[in-house]
Design an enzyme around this catalytic site. Structure first.
Site, PDB file in Angstrom:
ATOM      1  N   ASN A  32       0.575  -0.862  -0.302  1.00  0.00           N
ATOM      2  CA  ASN A  32       0.168  -0.094  -0.221  1.00  0.00           C
ATOM      3  C   ASN A  32       1.084   0.943  -0.215  1.00  0.00           C
ATOM      4  O   ASN A  32       0.387   2.510  -0.732  1.00  0.00           O
ATOM      5  CB  ASN A  32      -0.936   0.301   1.099  1.00  0.00           C
ATOM      6  N   HIS A 127      -8.056  -0.720   5.690  1.00  0.00           N
ATOM      7  CA  HIS A 127      -8.940  -2.331   5.995  1.00  0.00           C
ATOM      8  C   HIS A 127      -9.384  -3.415   5.302  1.00  0.00           C
ATOM      9  O   HIS A 127      -9.854  -2.446   4.483  1.00  0.00           O
ATOM     10  CB  HIS A 127      -9.684  -2.161   7.224  1.00  0.00           C
TER      11      HIS A 127
HETATM   12  C1  GAR Z   1      -3.397  -4.953   3.920  1.00  0.00           C
HETATM   13  O1  GAR Z   1      -3.711  -5.428   3.198  1.00  0.00           O
HETATM   14  C2  GAR Z   1      -4.037  -4.064   4.865  1.00  0.00           C
HETATM   15  O2  GAR Z   1      -4.932  -3.876   4.868  1.00  0.00           O
HETATM   16  C3  GAR Z   1      -4.260  -4.616   5.833  1.00  0.00           C
HETATM   17  O3  GAR Z   1      -2.307  -5.286   6.015  1.00  0.00           O
HETATM   18  C4  GAR Z   1      -1.976  -5.577   5.091  1.00  0.00           C
HETATM   19  C5  GAR Z   1      -0.685  -4.559   4.504  1.00  0.00           C
HETATM   20  O4  GAR Z   1      -0.481  -4.905   3.595  1.00  0.00           O
HETATM   21  N1  GAR Z   1      -3.598  -3.676   7.321  1.00  0.00           N
HETATM   22  C6  GAR Z   1      -4.678  -4.425   8.562  1.00  0.00           C
HETATM   23  O5  GAR Z   1      -5.071  -5.527   8.831  1.00  0.00           O
HETATM   24  C7  GAR Z   1      -4.849  -3.547   9.470  1.00  0.00           C
HETATM   25  N2  GAR Z   1      -5.713  -3.739  10.380  1.00  0.00           N
HETATM   26  P1  GAR Z   1       1.012  -3.872   3.150  1.00  0.00           P
HETATM   27  O6  GAR Z   1       2.185  -4.095   4.098  1.00  0.00           O
HETATM   28  O7  GAR Z   1       1.658  -4.634   1.793  1.00  0.00           O
HETATM   29  O8  GAR Z   1       0.589  -2.629   2.560  1.00  0.00           O
END
Ligand code: GAR
Length: 223
Positions: A32, A127
């Site tokens: 992200n 989220h």
């Molecule tokens: C993503 O899917 C984000 O939405 C989730 O963790 C992942 C991180 O991916 N966040 C949560 O669950 C927060 N409650 P990334 O490090 O590749 O962006």
């Protein structure tokens, strides 16, 4: 306006003339964060500038992504600090960099009400589910997708929302539904939710919120 964050916007230290300085808080791979970096480079984010990356864990790939993009990045290690010291470490950095918007992008620590109340509608989070489903304490990362598959939902998705004192409870900014398919594993579903929802919505939401902050500043009305 309250807090150092708002004053950074108001006093003109908010960045490149007309851009809100953004801090991205991460704990993992940082896909992200990458979507945000790419969106700034392509002009989707034009009212904000990613000025700082803070990781709650050392050694995560998100830090590499920041480095490659030339963004200052630092670790405030959650595991070896009390909640109070962890949050004061983050606050010090936010002040130092004149941050106007905090984006939680795969940030796996819950921030205390003392922290969140300092930055009303200046923290956003992505989220990986359609809030109010599969959210709140204990729902993060792959656990969210496992819970959605266990429940047998046919649609899931992602939500971008403001952060307040209730975990995943702040005002919703954007949501996008994503189909669950036969044979999905948590990993496959996570990838589809990221590709179809998170990586698009998070930059769009960041731009929307930054533009709103600039407009409020220009009107002189503050918050
Ligand atoms: C993503 O899917 C984000 O939405 C989730 O963790 C992942 C991180 O991916 N966040 C949560 O669950 C927060 N409650 P990334 O490090 O590749 O962006």
């Amino acid at each position: 306006m309250t807090s150092e964050i708002s004053s950074a916007v108001a006093n003109g230290s908010a960045g490149r003339g007309d851009a809100v300085r953004i801090a991205v808080l991460v704990s993992g791979g940082g896909t992200n964060l990458q979507a945000l970096i790419d969106a700034e480079a392509s002009g989707i984010i034009k009212s904000g500038r990613i000025s700082l990356v803070i990781s709650s864990k050392p050694g995560v790939y998100a830090l590499e992504r920041a480095k490659k993009a030339g963004i200052p990045a630092t670790v405030v290690p959650r595991a070896s600090l009390s909640q109070e010291d962890f949050e004061s470490g983050i606050r010090k950095l936010l002040d130092e960099y004149g941050i106007g918007l905090i984006i939680l992008a795969g940030f796996m620590s819950i921030l205390s009400p003392e922290f969140t109340s300092k930055y009303p509608e200046r923290i956003i989070n992505v989220h990986p589910a359609l809030i109010p489903s599969f959210c709140g304490k204990g729902y993060y990362g792959l656990r969210v997708h496992r819970a959605a598959l266990d429940r047998g939902v046919k649609l899931t998705g992602a939500t971008v929302h403001f952060v307040n004192e209730i975990p995943d409870g702040g005002r919703i900014i954007m949501q996008k539904a994503v189909e669950v398919k036969d044979g999905d594993t948590p990993e496959i579903l996570q990838r589809r939710v990221m590709e179809e929802a998170e990586w698009k919505m998070l930059p769009e939401s960041a731009e929307k919120v930054c533009a709103g902050i600039l407009a409020a500043g220009a009107e002189g009305s503050g918050l």
